[in-house]
Design a protein around this motif. Structure first.
Motif, short mmCIF file in Angstrom:
data_model
loop_
_atom_site.label_atom_id
_atom_site.label_comp_id
_atom_site.label_asym_id
_atom_site.label_seq_id
_atom_site.Cartn_x
_atom_site.Cartn_y
_atom_site.Cartn_z
N THR A 477 -0.30 -13.57 -0.34
CA THR A 477 -0.21 -12.29 -0.63
C THR A 477 0.82 -11.82 0.72
N ILE A 478 0.19 -11.72 1.59
CA ILE A 478 1.46 -11.59 2.25
C ILE A 478 2.66 -12.49 3.58
N GLU A 479 2.47 -12.99 2.75
CA GLU A 479 3.53 -13.98 3.13
C GLU A 479 4.83 -14.18 2.33
N LEU A 480 4.16 -13.59 0.05
CA LEU A 480 4.39 -13.39 -0.70
C LEU A 480 5.28 -11.81 -0.52
N VAL A 546 -12.41 -0.18 8.66
CA VAL A 546 -12.22 -0.96 10.04
C VAL A 546 -11.20 -2.30 9.08
N LYS A 547 -11.51 -2.71 7.88
CA LYS A 547 -10.21 -3.88 7.96
C LYS A 547 -9.50 -3.22 6.94
N VAL A 548 -9.67 -1.98 6.28
CA VAL A 548 -7.95 -1.31 5.69
C VAL A 548 -7.71 -1.19 7.18
N LYS A 553 -2.71 -3.22 10.39
CA LYS A 553 -1.70 -4.16 11.72
C LYS A 553 -1.17 -5.28 11.56
N LEU A 554 -2.30 -6.16 10.70
CA LEU A 554 -1.51 -7.55 10.74
C LEU A 554 -0.02 -7.33 9.07
N LEU A 555 0.12 -6.42 8.38
CA LEU A 555 1.01 -6.32 7.92
C LEU A 555 1.95 -5.50 8.46
N HIS A 556 2.46 -5.05 9.43
CA HIS A 556 2.97 -4.57 10.19
C HIS A 556 3.49 -5.15 11.52
N ASP A 557 2.67 -6.08 11.82
CA ASP A 557 2.81 -7.46 12.95
C ASP A 557 3.58 -8.43 12.09
N ARG A 558 2.69 -8.88 10.74
CA ARG A 558 3.93 -9.72 10.10
C ARG A 558 5.34 -9.52 9.43
N ILE A 580 -4.06 6.99 12.53
CA ILE A 580 -4.19 5.60 11.32
C ILE A 580 -3.73 4.54 12.00
N TYR A 581 -3.10 4.82 11.26
CA TYR A 581 -1.63 3.14 11.96
C TYR A 581 -2.06 3.49 13.61
#
Length: 689
Positions: A477-480, A546-548, A553-558, A580-581
């Protein structure tokens, strides 16, 4: 059966002559966006009242049974409330008065208080019927004001007569329960006829056809209130304004500059000058006291109202993207704000598009077919809406055609992930953006047959607590999203609000400022929202939050564009969204960029807004401290400027029952204008040659 109106019933009760068998029945219909979504049924027998309240809108809503025993003052001496809250949480609320002692138990726990005279208890989970009860007590009280339990006070204001159809009613506003007053109508006999709202009404059964007129009345009364507040709180200075001794936050570099003076006039920034630069004659001066001047904030996921429009400005939010609203109300509000009649942020409107089902949200346009959905896209495009927002009940098979038509007409598409599909499929079908982080994440844990038109779209988040973010399903999903430049509007604060609530504890979404809020909102924010069966559920929701943050962070870093939004209407929640961000590990200056220049770039307005520079619109806020060190500083806004008009939150917040966070800066108005002493130089057209 003897039927008595409420005033007659209370009068006979107070006189001690109420007939044992006297009984009255009241039924109210709850109407939203032209459709009935719930009801209130109240039956009174003597001093005993039984109420059943049930609402199901957008797949959720409360179901409550109340039992009230009235005391000699006509107010509850015993009150029980049992049922389910909006998202399915259990409610068991109790109130009892014994002489001079009142005891109650609600989501905040058990307490008691000594009382004398009238003790007006405000039901935490009460139905709209209770507003009529409160109103009768307030109308008899000196000055229309009474102290309330568990705290604060209630006040009633007459709003004047109103004619609906051929009948005449009296309108009232009850303030002190929440951020905005509750508006009601009494009939000629003094009985509750309707509870007013700009998006619908709760109205006496059989009068559902009056709802358009009631909605128009609510809009007019609310607009009158906020037009009055605009006159009180909007400071327009017909002269250049110099803000001395401020450090400007630059979203590009992520830094605060050295102390300077910022000058603006006629709605635009006319200079950023050295601190010791001399002022020109006739300027007004504001002492910035070494604070931070930063561009106005954005809420990229709003459903704005007349009430929230002013609250947004008080919170430094000078621009919002409205993700779905009443299609008659929103253009009118945009016009009123542009004309200066009411205060509010810039509004970018999205067209809300829903499919027909028993769970449909009653908002925007509800389409029964693909052809109707395409007609809706054309309707929104012709009226200048910026995007199409798709909702839960939309048929996924129609989405490719919807996105093609929107793109053809120059619009982009965002939305929820419709039931029985996932984010991957909708991105493939043409989504330019996905809204709500839970809508994104649920595709990683749900079976395709599970129905997210229900509260499952919240409760299933428990399953994400143990989700492996390195798994192929997540990474695909993230790569898409990265490959297709799909943006994301997380509304993480709303997920925190829904999942983080625990009875008796301040919700983490408001914990930093809960003591600033009115008592009714404080109570709601110390109440569980998601159903929690036990410690395992609570731990799972905590783990999901926590997972949210890890997903953010994962989306931002990508490199996926994040659009800070709230799905809330207080304005203050924008500040928590940004916190939160930062807690997720995104650097604070970058978080502030997302909420200022980043949003303006997405909206295509960064040539006019998003940074503080000469020639740009005067659109910024003044903070006493440094938000690049701690985003909680965003609460302490001393001044907001939008289009050159000044607003001081310390003046605005008390009108909503909110305790201010910071005092207004010192303002020295311009000196009186000197009188002209001549008519100016003579001019001849030939002088131009």
């Amino acid at each position: 059966m003897i039927r008595l109106t409420l005033p007659t019933f209370l009068a006979t009760l107070l006189a001690g002559t109420a007939p044992v068998a006297a009984q009255t029945a009241e039924r109210l219909s709850v109407i939203a966006n032209g459709e009935k979504v719930g009801s209130v049924a109240a039956t009174r027998t003597g001093d005993h009242v039984a109420i059943h309240y049930d609402v199901k809108n957008n797949g959720r809503g409360p179901t409550m049974d109340e039992v009230i025993d009235l005391g000699p003052d006509g107010l509850p001496w015993r009150w029980t409330l049992d049922g389910k809250a909006t998202f399915g949480g259990d409610v068991h609320e109790r109130f009892a008065r014994d002489g001079t002692t009142a005891r109650w138990s609600d989501a905040m726990g058990a307490r008691e208080a000594s009382v004398s005279g009238t003790a007006l208890y405000i039901g935490q989970s009460a139905s709209p019927w209770a507003l009529g009860l409160y109103a009768h007590a307030l109308l008899k009280a000196p000055g229309g004001t009474l102290p309330a339990l568990p705290g604060g006070q209630l006040h009633i204001d007459p709003l004047g007569p109103a004619t609906i159809g051929t009948a005449r009613y009296q309108a009232y506003a009850i303030s002190g329960i929440d951020l905005s007053p509750e508006m009601i109508l009494f009939d000629a006999a003094g009985a509750l006829f309707a509870v007013l709202d700009t998006g619908g009404a709760t109205v006496r059964e059989g009068h559902e056809g009056d709802v358009p007129a009631l909605t128009a009345l609510a809009t007019r009364l609310t607009a009158d209130r906020y037009a009055g507040l605009q006159k009180r709180f909007a400071h327009r200075i017909d002269a250049p304004v110099r803000i001395r001794n401020v450090r400007v936050f630059d979203p590009v570099s992520g830094t605060r500059g050295a102390p300077v003076s910022v000058v603006f006039a006629d709605g635009r920034i006319t200079g950023i000058q050295p601190l010791d630069a001399p002022a020109s004659p006739g300027e007004a001066t504001i002492d910035g006291a070494g604070g931070t001047l930063m561009p106005g904030l954005h809420d990229m996921h709003a459903h704005i109202s007349l009430e929230s429009a002013l609250l947004y400005l008080a919170a430094g939010v000078t621009a919002v993207r409205d993700m779905g609203n009443d299609n008659a109300f929103l253009p009118d509000l945009i016009h009123r704000i542009a004309a200066g009649e009411v205060a509010g942020p810039r509004i970018t409107p999205n067209g809300f598009l829903e499919g027909r089902s028993p769970y449909s949200a009653r908002l925007g346009i509800v389409a029964d077919s693909e052809a109707a959905a395409l007609d809706a896209v054309r309707w929104y495009a012709a009226r200048g809406y910026w995007q199409i927002k798709i909702y839960n009940s939309m048929n996924p098979a129609w989405v490719p055609a919807i996105t093609r038509e929107a793109h053809r007409l120059g619009m982009t598409v965002t939305g929820h992930i419709p039931a029985f599909t996932n984010a991957d499929a909708m991105i493939g079908a043409g989504y330019d953006e996905v809204t709500h982080v839970n809508q994104l994440m649920l595709g990683w844990v749900l079976d395709p047959k599970e129905d997210t038109r229900t509260p499952l779209r919240l409760t299933a988040m428990k399953r994400t607590a143990t989700l492996d973010l390195a798994s192929p399903r997540v990474q695909h999903t993230i790569e898409l999203m990265a490959a297709r430049h799909t943006a994301h509007d997380p509304t993480a604060v709303t997920l925190e609000l829904l999942m983080g609530g625990r009875d008796g504890k301040p919700n983490p979404a408001v914990a930093d400022y809960i003591d600033h809020l009115p008592i009714g909102l404080q109570r709601r924010r110390q109440q569980a929202i998601a159903p929690i069966a036990g410690p395992a559920d609570a731990a799972a929701y905590d783990g999901a939050m926590v997972k949210v943050k890890q997903v953010l962070k994962l989306l931002h870093d990508r490199g996926i564009r994040l659009l800070p939004g709230t799905d809330d209407q207080t304005g203050l929640s924008v500040h928590r969204e940004l916190q939160i961000y930062a807690e997720a590990g995104i650097p604070i200056p970058e978080v502030l960029r997302l909420a200022t220049l980043g949003s303006e770039r997405y909206l295509g307005r960064d040539q006019q807004l998003g940074t503080i520079a000469r020639g740009k619109l005067a659109d910024f806020l003044l903070l006493p401290g440094d938000p690049t060190r701690d985003p909680r500083e965003l609460h302490r806004i001393a001044m907001v400027v939008k289009d050159g008009t000044l607003y001081f939150p310390s003046e605005i917040y008390p009108a909503f029952g909110i305790k201010p966070f910071a005092p207004a800066p010192r303002l020295i108005p311009p000196p009186p204008a000197s009188k002209a002493t001549g008519s100016g130089p003579a001019h001849d057209a030939m002088d131009e040659f």
